[in-house]
Each structure stands twice: as C-alpha cells, then as structure tokens.
Design an enzyme around this catalytic site. Structure first.
Site, short mmCIF file in Angstrom:
data_model
loop_
_atom_site.label_atom_id
_atom_site.label_comp_id
_atom_site.label_asym_id
_atom_site.label_seq_id
_atom_site.Cartn_x
_atom_site.Cartn_y
_atom_site.Cartn_z
CG ASP A 17 -2.05 -1.01 1.08
OD1 ASP A 17 -1.95 -1.91 0.21
OD2 ASP A 17 -3.01 -0.92 1.86
NE ARG A 99 -0.87 4.56 13.71
CZ ARG A 99 -0.31 3.56 13.08
NH1 ARG A 99 1.01 3.51 12.89
NH2 ARG A 99 -1.04 2.57 12.61
CG ASP A 128 -3.99 4.49 12.91
OD1 ASP A 128 -3.86 4.85 14.10
OD2 ASP A 128 -3.93 3.32 12.54
CB SER A 182 -6.02 -4.65 7.85
OG SER A 182 -6.71 -3.92 8.84
#
Lengths: 407, 407, 407, 407
Positions: A17, A99, A128, A182
């Site tokens: 991705d 993050r 996110d 995922s």
C-alpha cells in the site's frame, strides 16, 4: 490543498500500500518523496523497504530508516503506562501511542530537508489518519498533509493492484486477493481488524493471533517473575536490569508463551462509528498489571484516586490523537508528579492467559503499607480506634441533617 | 452516647463474635436486644443463629431472620454493576455493597419495634464500621449507634473467649486460637484479610480460597456461555431466564469451576491506611466483563465515556459507605439513564481463571454497531471519507494556532 | 495524646483568646511555649504580641514574629489563583489558603527548637482546626497537636474571661461581652461569621464590613486599570512592576475604594454543617477576574477546559485543608504547566462593586487570538468553511446511528 | 449531498440574510421552501416575516410562525440553569441554548409536511451551524442539511445585496453597508460580535448594548427583590407567581434597569478559534445568582460539589451543540435529581450592575442550614467537638504515613 506539494516525507512501511502511495505521489504531484521507515518493534525487516524505495528512484539521502524502539518505549509507552490508561476500560492503546512518534519524526525530517508536505497510508475511516495529522499540524501548523486514501480514485483493491502492476510495483501473492483482516504491529501490540472480524458475534479465529499463543496451548505450569520499578517505570525483570525496549520485549516473550493479553473489543472510534478489533498486548498487559501492583504499595490514596479519575480522559486523548496537546501534557505533568516514589518490586504469576500480582514489596523509603497500622492487634499507638467514631460522626453529619429534613 | 440505649437492633451472624456482642449489650447496658440475621448468600445456615439468640434469652418476636438475596442482587449489586464500578481499578466492591442493605433493614426493624439503637460487629480499623454507621445515620439521624469493638475492653481474643465462657457462650474449637485470617461472604464475593495475608510480598496460600477452584485445577476444556441483558441487567444464562439472585448464583457456580475472580489487592481504606485483602468474586467477575461486552454494542460513545469518567467516583462512594447519599443517587440517575437500551446477548469463554467476551449481539432496536458503516468497502453513502479532512482540520485548528505562536 | 507535651509552638495572634491559650498551656501542661506570630497582611501591629508574650514569661528566643506577606502571596495565593479556584462557585478561599503557611512555619520552628508539640486557637466546629492539623501531620507525622478549644473546660466566654483575669491577662473592654461576630483577616481577605450573621435571611449590617467601602458610597466615576501577567502571575499594575504582596495590597486599595469583593455566602464546611459567612476579598476579586481575562487570550481551549473541570476539586482540597497532599500537588503540576504562556495585559473597569475586563492584549509570542482567523471576511486560507461540514458530519455520526436505532 | 432537496424547512427570521437564503433555495434547488419563524423572545415583530415569505411565493400552509417562549424557558433555559452552567467560567450560554429548540421544531415540521431537508442561516465559521446540524441529525439521521453560507458563492456582502436586488428582495438602508457588528437575541440574552468588537483590547462602545442600561446610568438607589424557587426552578418574583417566560421577562426588565449582566468575553469556539463576544444576559444573570443562593441553603454538600464538578462539562456540551446527546441527558438526570428539594426564597439586591444575594430562606422541609448546629454556643448535643479530633486524625492518617516515609 491549493498548492502542489514539492517535497513530501512519507511514512513508508515498504508494504504494497505505501509503495503504491509512493509512486502515486510521484506521478500525481510530480514531487520528490522522502521515505521514512521506523522500527517500532513491529518485527519486520526494514532493509527491504530501502531496496523498494531505491527501486522507485528515491536517492539514498532521501531514505530514512530508523530504529526508534527505545524512544518509543521510554518516551511514549512508559509515560502512558504511568497513567494506567485504558481506553473504554480495556484497551491498552497500542496503535494510538505509536502514531505521535512517527508524526514527530516525519516533521523533523521535513524541517531538516526542507520538505513542505507529509503523507501517510492511513485510510479515511479510521482513527490513525486523525492521529497522524493532529501530530503533523501541532508540530508544524503550516505543513501540507497528503492523505492519499481520502484523495485518490484507487478505491478498490483491484484498482490498487492494477496501479501497482502498471508501475512495476511487486505485488506479493498473498496481497492479490482481499486480506481476511488487516493488522498493525509494534513493540507494544498487534491489532487486527476488518473482514472476518467484523461480525462481533463471531469468535475470532485462532489464525488471527500472531503475538500470543492460545492459552489452551500454554504451559501447564505457572511461571513466576518479578518486575522492578523505579519512579513509575520498569527497570528490571527477575532482577536483571533492562532498557525500556528490552524490558518490554522480554515481557512480550513471556506473555506470548503464556497466552497473555488477547482482547476482543468493540470500540468507539473518534470518527464516530463503532468497530471491532482484536488486540494482542502480551508484554504491555503484564506491565500494566504490575504497575498497578507497585502503585498499590507506594502511591498515596489521594494520588491514586485522582489518577483513576483522570485516566479515562487521558486515554481518550491518546486514542483521539491529542498526544501533542496542552491538556495531555497537563495530565502528564500531574501523573508524572505522582510517580516519584513508585519504586519497588512486583511478583507475578503467569498462567494460561492470566497475569496476577501475587506479591509486591518496596523499600521503606517508598512503602506506604504498614503492617503495624493495619494489624488487628494492638499497634502501639499508631491508630486509635476511638478516632473512628469522630471520623464517622462528622462524615455522617450532613447525611443526618438531610435525614432530619426528610423526617 | 450520653443516654443508655434501651432497645438495640443488632446485626447478628450467630457467630462467636456477635454472640459475645449480644451478651455484652445485655450485660453492659441492660438493654433489650433484637437480633437481625440476613441471608445475603453467604452460604451459612441461619437457623443456628435463631437457636443461639434464643439461648441468650431473646424472645421469638425479637429474632429476625430474613432471606434478602433477591433484594441484595436486584437493588444493590445490579445497579452497581451498571456502572462498571471498580474500586482502585480492580475491586468489585463485594463487601461494600452488602452493608447498606443490612443498615437499612436494621433501621426499618428499629422503627417497627420502637428500638432506639443499632449495633454491629465491625472492628474499629476497618471500613465496615463506617459503611454501617453512615447508613444508620442517613436513614435515621437520631438513632443511637453502638460499636462494641470501639467501646469495650475485650481487646484481645483471650479476653473475648473468657467473656464468652463466663457467659455460657459456646466457643467452637477452631475459634479458640487466633484465626489465620478473617472472612466476609455474601452472594457476590468472599473476602479474606488479616494475619497470614498481611505480608503483601507473600503469595496467598491456596487454603484461603473458598469460593473458587485453583485455575490450575480447573477443567482443561473451555466452557462457553451466554448472558442476556435487558436494560442493563442480566436476565438469562444460556437462554434460561433467571431471577437476579439465581443468575448470580449460577455464575458463581461457573466461576468457581473455572477458577475465575481471584484478586490479591493492597487497597486504601477510607479510614486512612493500606490493607491487603484477598477477594473471590467468581460470578461477579464474569458478570462485570459481560456487562462491558454488551455495552460495547449498545451504548453510545458519549454515554460510555461519561460513565467511564464517573465510575471511579461512584466506586469510591460505595467503598466509603455513601450509598445513601445524594451524590451516589445523582450518579445512579445518570448511569441508569444510560442503560435503557443496553439489551442484548454476550457470549463468553471461561477457561482456567479467564472470562473473555468472544461475541456479542443485539437486536436492531438496540444495536449501534453497523458493519455497513465500518466496512473498508464502499458503504453506499453512510460515511463520506472526505468528511474526515474537515473533521481533522477543525480539530487541529487550535493546535495549529498554538504551533504558530511557538514558531 | 498520652504523653504530656514539653515544648509547644503556638500560633499566637496576641489577642485575648490565644493569650489565654498560652497561659493555659503553661498551667495545664507545665510546658514551655514558643509563640509564633505571622504577618500575613492582617493589618494589625505585631509588636504588642511580643510584649504580651514577654509578660507571660516567654523568653525572647522563644518569640517568633515574622513578616510572611511575600511568601504568602507568591507561594500560596498566586498558585491558587492560577487555578481560578472558587469554592462552591463563589468563594476565593481567603482563610483556607493562609493556614498551610502558618502550619509549615510552626513545624519548621518546632524542628529548629526541638519542640514536640504545636497548638492553635481554632475552635472545634470550624474548618481551620482541620486545615492547621492536616498541615502539621503532613509535615511532621509524629508531632503532638494541642487544640485547646476541643480539650479545655473554658466552654463559655464567661469562663474564658474569668481564666484571663485570674491569670492577669488583660481583657480589652470590647472583649468582655460576646462579640457580635468573629473575623479572620489576611492580605487576601477578611471573613466574618457568627452571631449577627447567623440568620441567612438577614442582610449583613454594613458595620460588619471593614475592607471594602459600600458600593453605594464608592466613586461615581469608573476607574480603569491594567494588570500585567507573566506566566500566570501578576507582575505590574498600570505598568508599574510590583512584588506579589505589593501588587495584592495595591489591588486591595483599589478594590476597597470601589466597593469590590463582598460576598455573602452560605457554605458547606468540611466538618459537615452549613455556615453563613461574609467575605471581603477586594484585591483578590479583581485579580481573579483579570487572570481569567488574560487566560482568554493566551490559554488553549483544551487546557482551559481541563482547568475548569479540575478547579472545583482543587478548590475543595484547599478548603478542606489538603494543601500538603499529593493530589493537590498533582493538580498544581497540571495547572502550573498550563500557565507557561499566560503572559499579557488586562484592562479593567472598576465601578461601584463591579470589576469588569474591558480589554486584554498579549505579545504575539503568547496571543492565541487571531483576528485573521475569526473575521467574517475572507481570511486568506487560514480557515476553509467547507471543513466545517466534515467536522459536523463526523461529530454527528454517532448521534445519527443512535437516531437510526430509535427509528 | 448527492440528491437535490425537494422540500426544505428553513429557519427563517424574516431578515435580509435568511430572505436571500429563501430565494437562493428556490432558485438553486428549485425546491419548495417551508419557513419556520420562532418567537423566542428576541423582541421583534414576526408578522413581517410572514409577509416577506408570502411575497416570495410561500403559501400560507408553508409558513410557520410560533411563539415558543414558554417552551424555551421551561424546557431549555431552566433545566440548564439548574446546573449553574457557565461556559468557560463566565458565559450563560444564551445563544447555545436556543438552537436545539429551533432544530427540534424544524425537524418536527419536516416530518409533518414530508420535507426531506432543513436549512439555516448560520455561517461557516461559527458554532451555530454545529448546534443546528447536530440537532437535526440527532433527531432525524437521514435528513438533508443545507447550509447556504458554506455552499453558495455569495461570499461578500456586495454579492449578497446584488442577489437580493436581482430577486426583488427589499434591502433596508442600514443593511447596505457592512454592519458594525452582528447580533443574536432571545429571551435569555443578546449577543454581539464581529467588526468593531474584534479587537479584544478595545472596550466595547456603549452603542453595542441594547438590553441593559449602562450601570453608570442606572438608579442610584438599590432595589431589593425576592425570587421563589420550587424544585430548582423559579416560580415567583416578589411573591407574585409567574410562568417561566414571564418570570424571565420580568427579571430582564429589572436587570436592564440596573445594568446587570454585561459580559465582554474572548471565548473558544468549538470550531477551533477564539472569538470575542459581548453578551447581555440581564435576567439570566440575576436568575443564575439567585439559583446558587437557594442551593446554598437546600442542597447537600455532596450533591453541590458533584454538580460543580459536572457543570463545566455540561456547559461545554451545550455550547458545542450536544443538547440532544445521551451524555447531556445523563448529566441532566443527575442534576435534576439534585433539585428535588431546592425550594425556597432568595432575596437579592440590584444596584448598578451588581446582583447580590443578601438573604435566603427555606421551609423546614427543605432547609439544611441549622443555626443550632453552627452556633458557637453549646448546641445541645447536635455536634460534639471531640468528634473533630477523630475526624482529623483519620483524615490525616495517610498524610502521616506519607510523612513518615519521607522522614
């Protein structure tokens, strides 16, 4: 975004991705791309990311691959753990806490190299994107943010793979079809969500778990360990001093073996919907339990209760992406103040998914528990039972006045 | 207490200690004693209490023995569970929640029989004296309260036993010496504390546990169960409708078998010191976990987060004995309001000390989880990913203004 | 208190009551007395206290008279003001905040001179006894505390005066009868309570006020002033730099003239009853209002709202006497963190009891208010109105899902 | 919004801006427009709105003009006042609290007439758009929302006026140029913001105020009034029973005369920026102060302090537009529970901008203040001063244990 970005720092994993994103940034905007790949303990080789970036024409000086594990644990995981933070009572915030560090490093690199934009691979429905971008904007209010998943027309896996093939990006066999779920991973946890996990009535299939053994397959004999804490942070396991990242890694090994830290959760996202996730936080779960254990002995009631009242808000801030906010920092200042004397040793029993505190001790300079005071026996004056009457009477006074009114 | 009490309602268990208190009240104050013995699911025969009271001259009309199990669970345990209340993050408040009901019945009996005083057998160092007495005073501001452990001179076990023998109170063999620990039990839990448990570094010996099997001895095969909730309260197990007390009793059986609900805790007492306790809450632990599970599906985020922020305070109020206080009632009103649509079914896996939610479902009239909205795929307009940009931008605005100032 | 105190540090005002206490300590316990008299800005001569102490045989080295005004304002009043603390929404805590400093100095003197006890003149029904003694115990857990008003038999004014006369303590004429009310004063405020003020329906007679002119008698022309703040604390008035105590004193003058800061309050005491008090906080009221004014410009919303939520708890802790507690310190750490950039100037209008912010400004390094962003006109890209739609849509998402369920 | 709206309920004031919106909706979407004009006490004639709507071709059955004053005060203002809600410590939320009722009526009318969309005239930078739209979506998750100010290209006043003239919409002379500020008014308050008010250092010019006389021009003689409360709500002034709206209107008259309720505020908008507003809340300010006054006498400390801690959050929810949210309703349930016995009379003095409680009384069935308990004199056993020692000792215990550790 009116202006075209010229130089973009991309949070790049090396996977399909973000490789597509890299190429899309080049083709869509004709901009220079700087790749940033961080080792946060996700357990993947990072060098392939370098090779892939090179293959797409990124010069060496624009490829940043960094081992941030110690910084991640010392400056993000541990401070959060000091708060006993749990989102919605249960979730140890493993994705959320990673993050801010990525955002911070992207902005730092952007400043160093004069980049005017940053980009990430988070989708348009998740938390996110919010966490990355709030971090970016807090650290550089004028940065351009490119969120390809919200912008491009590669809205299906088929289109994505077509784009990849069209641009000579290798598509691993197992990425051709839709993934059954995922994942996100770092030293603290692995999360899994989507597809096969979306029916909240269905039990998670065992193949989803990658970081923990099934408790049913765990050893039949419990294992006892100790964790030493100093000023609120773990410093040693079984008496062996360890760096923050090494300590968490060691706890991960122990937790994996004993099947500790699986969580099946339906949670409320900041963007407004409920989602179902599967979290594995083996070491973090043990650490969290142990931290409460040492606080029990070394933290005053007033401090402990205030912490408990602040913790849901603190957890919410981290979950929602407000790490770099004044209010998170304020709460951190309060929490950190409370940890000065949180020093001692916790003994835990690990067994088939359970991590239980079975003992805790602290040096007299830190210990607030006093057998002398608590004992049923005569305690040589530390506590006069007659004081209890006055204590109760004055605590009751307002209730009695209320009761009289009712009478 | 300036005036001598004339008629006292004693919370009477029938055990040695409260039998001594009964006699002491008679001899010390020359007052009439009314005994009140409640079945809260502690698992003991109550008729012996009647015989002992009779043996000390209490007339039948002054002996009250009542089965309060349903009221206890329906009006105290379940309302508390709606709050997901945990004291100091871990303790399910099994002792605390039983006290208000006992206080309430004592006062009701006092009013019915014209008694001017109440008495209990709680010691002068613990929380229970506070809980009993705050309840008494709240419900009758003018009641006299007699707390023998704070008043008398039977300050050692030897003196207590001497007094018993002197007054023809039978002393069971196992009560002659010091008990290795003391316990409190009801349908929700058994607590143990004192003596052998006072060193918080020492693991609790297995013989202390009476309500749960050792997880290591629990079945090697997990057991799956379902609990149905309606408006926040459990109503059925495995599809079988059960009354509140029967439901909790059934969960206790399940929890016992699978070794669920043991807690080793060093806690902060309201009277100011830390103490170490051992709690077994088999059914309550399963219920608590299940309740969170069904809330995940049926409770809105705003309500859920507000509840999480209020819960520590609510738990503290119950722990400290403020059940009958305006602020507990205010919080209850808020919590109860949130439970109107907490209706659905939770599926749990029980295995060697672990109780895990593995599935939850709710009727469309209650369910807030939407696969349509959460799915990665095109969701037919329920959610526009471009909205996320605006959402992030406005959430970021104040952080950007902050960042600019710093710049 | 089993042991007789040998050396006692008494909080000594030089007034009749504490003079009687001084003598009573000497006669009752035969102990040495050390007098501690602090100037906290109460506006009384302190040297008479020295002469009276000498007259009762206290040697010079045991008489401590100290000017603590600067420490009081800098280390107690200002930190509290940073929190915008109001007890029960209205009270600026003028009495509460003075107690910890007195406690602290008494303990320090006790340690210096090897005293084993401390004593104060607060009565047994008020909050001050709690505040003094929590301070003592927090700073020296083994100190003996003597609270004469709870111990002696001088339970009426007549007996007190008899004792005074019997021991050659001068009784001022106006102290012979019952005072119509009692007062406490320091640089922050004067409180009055008792007797003529006890009927909460009766308006306070004007003669009760000593620190503020009646607004009706205040000038008919408003006065404008500025206060400069740096990092959350006041540093100048009308551009003139002033020390903390001088600044507060100057504001007191201004507030007195304009009749600012009178408060008629029925409040809830920590000891359980309601009481009615009359407070005059002329300078503190202006300062409090001005501090909010500068925060409006320089404090981020997240920080501001968190502060507002923490402030009632913080105020309660100070009111209840928990200044020297971990939880107050934790809250202070959070609050102080927020004040780093609270720097700028506030302009106020003072007029007949009103103090109103009419302007505030801050250097660009501190100002968070942006005319560019807020203006209705085109703002050159700082804010895109279309972002609002996404912001609203995602904030609404959970409410829509709720609404659909109801449908 | 993919689909074209067919029938739109517009919040229509009859002013230039919403008249332009009406026409724009007709021309842009070719949709039917239903106008909804509410009398919330803004003090304007509503019939001109009818005539203007008719002039733009709206049939009578599609013109809704409603007097909502009583509903506004009884169901929105009073419940909010029960909470003593102040946004950012100062603002009585006069604009915020009016929006939910308008949203609710728009949705009700939409449902009744089968409209598929709603529209409002709030701009894209303010809070009102959020408040309106969160209300719409909460009450009808599938409604279409049209926010012309975020959609159209009439981005300057010139363009707006051109559009008006082009469509035969009368443009009053004073609307030709830019207004020096914009206002919003209802029975609770008038707000003014923008243009001349945007420099937060400049004092607001006196001509901005429309609802209050300048305190300097107010009567030189104070006026005394009483307000009676029942169960938390005002029911009478000076003994005269009044409906909610009449009571607030009467207080508005009194407040206007005495110059009460002006507020100059720099506040933090939900959409992320700071703005400066000028608020006049004459009656609401008096009411707010009086409500606290009666609570002082009739509300228990536990309830009062819990309310104070919840109030900032509650105020924030209303400010941000979350009136129709589960968490606001939860808080309301808690607050309303507390008001059951908030019944009594408050006496206030009004004088040149000041509203001060000078007396409060309550029937013995509601009053919690007891002169017997509080008096310094012997109180016949209601309070034993010796209880204070035990109370202090046990409150101090944890601090002493802390102090010992430090030693």
């Amino acid at each position: 975004m009116t202006d075209t970005p010229k130089k973009v720092v991309l949070a790049y994993s090396g996977g399909l991705d973000t490789s597509v994103i890299l190429k899309w940034l080049q083709t869509e905007y004709g901009c220079e791309v700087i790749t940033f790949t961080a080792d946060l303990g996700q357990g993947e080789e990072l060098e392939p990311a370098r090779r892939k970036a090179e293959a797409m024409g990124i010069p060496d000086k624009h490829i940043f691959i960094e081992d941030l594990r110690e910084e991640f644990v010392a400056d993000y995981v541990f401070p959060m753990m000091r708060a006993n933070a749990l989102y919605e009572g249960l979730y140890l915030l493993g994705t959320s806490i990673a993050r801010p560090l990525i955002s911070k490093r992207q902005i730092e690199i952007a400043h160093k190299l004069g980049a005017d934009a940053v980009s990430h691979g988070a989708t348009g429905k998740g938390n996110d994107q919010v966490r990355f971008e709030l971090g970016y904007y807090a650290l550089d209010p004028d940065i351009k943010v490119i969120a390809p998943w919200r912008e491009w027309d590669l809205t299906s896996r088929t289109k994505l793979i077509e784009f990849a093939e069209q641009h000579q990006i290798a598509v691993p066999k197992d990425k051709r079809g839709e993934a059954p779920f995922s994942t996100d991973a770092n030293l603290l946890h692995t999360s899994s969500e989507g597809k096969v996990l979306e029916d909240p009535w269905e039990e998670t299939p065992d193949y989803v778990y990658s970081r923990t053994d099934n408790p049913e397959d765990a050893p039949d004999t419990p294992e006892y360990i100790t964790i030493d804490f100093e000023h609120g942070d773990g410093v040693a396991i079984n008496g062996e001093p360890l760096s923050p990242a090494d300590l968490l890694a060691k706890l991960n090994d122990l937790g994996k073996t004993h099947g500790i830290g699986r969580l099946d959760l339906v949670e409320n996202r900041f963007v407004g919907m409920k989602s179902r996730g599967m979290y594995e936080t083996p070491g973090g779960t043990i650490y969290h339990i142990a931290h409460r254990g040492i606080e029990q002995l070394t933290l005053d009631r007033g401090a402990a209760h205030l912490k408990d009242e602040l913790a849901p808000r603190y957890a919410e801030l981290i979950y929602n992406g407000f790490w770099f906010s004044p209010e998170r920092e304020m709460l951190q200042a309060a929490i950190d103040h409370s940890q000065r004397n949180v020093t001692g040793t916790v003994r835990l029993k690990l067994y088939k998914g359970l991590a239980q505190v079975v003992g805790r001790k602290a040096d007299v300079a830190f210990n607030l528990y006093s057998e002398d005071v608590v004992t049923f026996e005569d305690d040589a004056g530390s506590y006069d039972q007659r004081d209890a009457e006055g204590f109760i009477k004055l605590n009751a006074l307002r209730l009695r006045l209320l009761g009289r009114r009712k009478g």
